[in-house]
Design an enzyme around this catalytic site. Structure first.
Site, short mmCIF file in Angstrom:
data_model
loop_
_atom_site.label_atom_id
_atom_site.label_comp_id
_atom_site.label_asym_id
_atom_site.label_seq_id
_atom_site.Cartn_x
_atom_site.Cartn_y
_atom_site.Cartn_z
N ASN A 103 0.81 -1.21 0.00
CA ASN A 103 0.00 0.00 0.00
C ASN A 103 0.85 1.28 0.00
OD1 ASN A 103 -2.44 1.33 0.04
ND2 ASN A 103 -2.95 0.81 2.17
N HIS B 70 -15.28 -4.62 11.18
CA HIS B 70 -14.79 -3.32 11.64
C HIS B 70 -15.96 -2.38 11.90
CE1 HIS B 70 -11.46 -5.16 9.60
NE2 HIS B 70 -10.65 -4.34 10.22
N ARG C 277 -13.93 -5.28 15.59
CA ARG C 277 -12.92 -4.30 15.96
C ARG C 277 -13.60 -2.95 16.13
NH1 ARG C 277 -7.93 -2.04 12.27
NH2 ARG C 277 -9.52 -0.54 11.63
N TYR D 203 -7.06 7.24 13.08
CA TYR D 203 -6.93 5.97 12.37
C TYR D 203 -8.18 5.09 12.56
CZ TYR D 203 -6.11 1.20 11.39
OH TYR D 203 -6.29 -0.05 10.89
N ASP E 280 -7.27 -1.48 17.64
CA ASP E 280 -5.96 -1.29 16.98
C ASP E 280 -5.40 0.06 17.38
OD1 ASP E 280 -3.82 -1.15 15.24
OD2 ASP E 280 -4.97 -1.66 13.44
N HIS F 63 -2.47 1.06 16.39
CA HIS F 63 -1.73 1.46 15.19
C HIS F 63 -0.36 2.04 15.48
CE1 HIS F 63 -1.95 2.22 10.78
NE2 HIS F 63 -2.67 1.11 10.91
N GLU G 291 -4.17 -4.39 19.46
CA GLU G 291 -3.25 -4.60 18.33
C GLU G 291 -2.24 -3.47 18.22
OE1 GLU G 291 -5.43 -4.94 14.69
OE2 GLU G 291 -3.68 -4.46 13.47
N GLU H 279 1.51 -6.74 11.47
CA GLU H 279 1.08 -6.51 10.08
C GLU H 279 2.18 -5.85 9.25
OE1 GLU H 279 -2.40 -4.03 10.95
OE2 GLU H 279 -1.38 -2.35 9.99
N ARG I 119 0.11 -11.22 13.44
CA ARG I 119 -0.77 -10.43 12.58
C ARG I 119 -0.32 -10.32 11.12
NH1 ARG I 119 -4.98 -8.78 11.72
NH2 ARG I 119 -4.80 -6.51 11.62
N HIS J 193 -3.59 -10.51 8.89
CA HIS J 193 -3.97 -9.19 8.41
C HIS J 193 -4.87 -9.34 7.17
CE1 HIS J 193 -2.28 -5.01 7.05
NE2 HIS J 193 -3.26 -4.85 7.90
N ASP K 164 -6.26 -3.59 1.37
CA ASP K 164 -5.04 -3.52 0.56
C ASP K 164 -4.35 -4.87 0.42
OD1 ASP K 164 -4.65 -2.10 3.33
OD2 ASP K 164 -2.67 -2.90 2.92
N GLU L 216 -8.87 -11.29 10.04
CA GLU L 216 -9.46 -9.97 9.74
C GLU L 216 -10.15 -10.03 8.37
OE1 GLU L 216 -6.61 -6.78 9.29
OE2 GLU L 216 -8.16 -5.26 9.48
N TRP M 280 2.34 6.62 12.31
CA TRP M 280 0.99 6.61 11.78
C TRP M 280 0.27 5.33 12.13
CZ3 TRP M 280 -1.43 3.54 8.01
CH2 TRP M 280 -2.78 3.90 7.83
O1 KDG Z 1 -1.92 -0.43 4.49
C1 KDG Z 1 -2.17 -0.12 5.82
C2 KDG Z 1 -3.43 -0.80 6.29
O2 KDG Z 1 -3.44 -2.13 5.87
C3 KDG Z 1 -3.55 -0.78 7.78
O3 KDG Z 1 -3.63 0.54 8.20
C4 KDG Z 1 -4.78 -1.55 8.23
O4 KDG Z 1 -4.02 -1.50 10.51
C5 KDG Z 1 -4.69 -2.01 9.64
C6 KDG Z 1 -5.50 -3.18 10.01
O5 KDG Z 1 -5.39 -3.62 11.15
O6 KDG Z 1 -6.23 -3.68 9.16
MG MG Z 2 -3.74 -2.91 12.16
#
Ligand code: KDG
Ligand code: MG
Length: 432
Positions: A61, A146, A171, A183, A240, A242, A266, A292, A313, A342, A346, A369, A432
């Site tokens: 991605n 989600h 989630r 996020y 998550d 992140h 997560e 991930e 993950r 994951h 994407d 997921e 991020w």
């Molecule tokens: O490309 C980044 C995403 O796949 C990510 O932000 C998604 O954190 C994510 C998740 O748990 O699905």
């Molecule tokens: Mg994630």
């Protein structure tokens, strides 16, 4: 003589190689397909001299063209003429042979080749891939959906919508007062019934979002309190973070969420420092999931050996393919660590199918997921996998069970898209 060279005249041992027909399937061509049906995807198509086609997902991605070039310029020329059956040898050839090991671009490229070769092998065997991986260990794959909301009422509605879609594990992501964009929160509520948060945006530059850890840490426990109050104690809930917290912030969050009995927390800290999870683990019994953005078993070495996490993950796409992820999962199994692969949008339908075959076959499956792909994506990738009663199944088509429609793909040329960047209130770039 023990262990020395075998004399040339030595008779072949009983049960040794026979003069029977050899199993060989020579690779005739390999090509990289880049298309943007709803979002960008990179797909590797490998074709054998007998016309058997294998597909691999090579989507990274926001850095898609780097993998496309790695494959086109440096891998495709090495594949033509090789035996498609020699999956292990090809994996080692690409991993060790390059000298420059690991990293997301390299490992995504290797993953695509690996997936395509497993697809070919299973098609030639006349079986769905999970049969070659040992057969089914369960009847269906529990997937989580989600939910998100810009405030708590919107979030509760989103949880209800996910449950109506059939999800039995959810989630939960939410906006935080004082932060503009967070996020996991869709800008608009879904009108399609499908969860439609998509972090990568089509634009020449990445979008910028803001972040305030203190406000987040104050707010999140109140959100889980409201969700538990509404839906009771039994619904499995995930969250998550992140990669945005320091170890002590993550420890505090895990502890403050203990009363709400999360299925997992997560990516609570950034991915590079495995040692950080020791501190988090020492302070909380909230289960932890990570990986991930990991791309090899080495990223998990301390985490698995010291049992610092509960769920792996990684995606098949970013961790070197089925061959490599299976090894990570087998190592994790020795420590009672389970899978939570994951599966955002994407990861293409090809990568998703590969995950489902693995999920069905491994013993230490945890959860999968599942963020359903859009209608344009499904018009290009025709899949055999099923979603029924909260469970996924890869289906019974031979191979991975995915076909690529070139005509449909031609309507969706690549468009530059980036994941956002995040800044603290004072403008400092943050994870991020
Ligand atoms: O490309 C980044 C995403 O796949 C990510 O932000 C998604 O954190 C994510 C998740 O748990 O699905
Ligand atoms: Mg994630």
């Amino acid at each position: 003589m023990i262990g020395g060279p075998v004399p040339a005249t030595a008779a072949a041992p009983a049960g040794g190689p026979t003069a029977g027909p050899t199993t060989r399937s020579t690779i005739r061509s390999a090509e990289v397909l880049v298309a943007s049906p709803g979002r960008n995807f990179v797909t590797l198509r490998v074709v054998t001299e007998d016309g058997v086609v294998g597909l691999g997902d090579a989507t990274l991605n926001g850095r898609e063209l780097a993998v496309a070039s790695y494959l086109t310029d440096h891998v495709v020329p090495l594949l033509v003429g090789r035996d498609a059956h020699r999956i292990e040898d090809t994996w080692q050839y690409l991993y060790r042979g390059a000298y420059w090991r690991r990293g997301p671009v390299t490992m995504t490229a290797i993953a695509a080749v690996d997936m395509a070769l497993w697809d070919i092998k299973a098609r030639l065997a006349g079986m769905p891939l999970y049969q070659l991986l040992g057969g089914a260990s369960r009847t269906g794959i529990m997937a989580y959906g989600h939910a998100s909301g810009r405030d708590v009422p919107e979030l509760l509605d989103s949880v209800r919508a996910q449950m109506a879609e059939g999800f039995r594990s959810i989630r939960v992501q939410t906006s935080v007062p004082g932060i503009d964009k967070v996020y996991g929160v869709a800008a608009q509520p879904s009108t399609s019934g499908r969860y439609d948060y998509e972090p990568a945006q089509r634009a020449p530059l990445p979008a910028e979002e803001d972040w305030d850890p203190a406000a987040y840490l104050r707010h999140i426990p109140t959100v889980f309190e409201a969700v538990r109050h509404e839906f009771g104690p039994a619904l499995p809930l995930l969250h998550d973070a992140h990669h945005r917290l320091t170890p002590i912030q993550a420890a505090r969050l895990g502890k403050s969420l203990e009363p709400y009995d999360l299925f997992w927390l997560e990516d609570c800290t950034p991915a590079e420092n495995q040692d950080a999870l020791r501190l988090v683990r020492a302070h909380t019994t909230t289960p932890l999931a990570i990986g991930e953005v990991f791309n090899t078993v080495w990223d998990y070495q301390t985490l698995i050996r010291e049992q610092l996490v509960d769920y792996v993950r990684s995606s098949v796409t970013h961790a070197g393919g089925i061959t490599a992820l299976r090894r990570i999962l087998d190592l994790a199994a020795q420590y009672q660590i389970r899978s939570g692969l994951h599966g955002p949008t994407d990861v293409s339908p090809v990568g998703m199918a590969a995950a489902l075959h693995l999920d069905l076959a491994i013993h230490n499956f945890g959860i999968q997921e599942y963020m359903q792909h859009s209608t344009p994506t499904s018009s290009v990738f025709r899949t055999s996998f099923r979603w029924e009663g909260g469970y996924l199944h890869p289906g019974e088509h031979h191979g991975l069970g995915v076909e690529y429609d070139d005509e449909a793909a031609a309507h969706f040329p690549y468009q530059a898209a980036y994941l956002p960047v995040s800044r603290l209130k004072d403008g400092t770039i943050h994870d991020w």
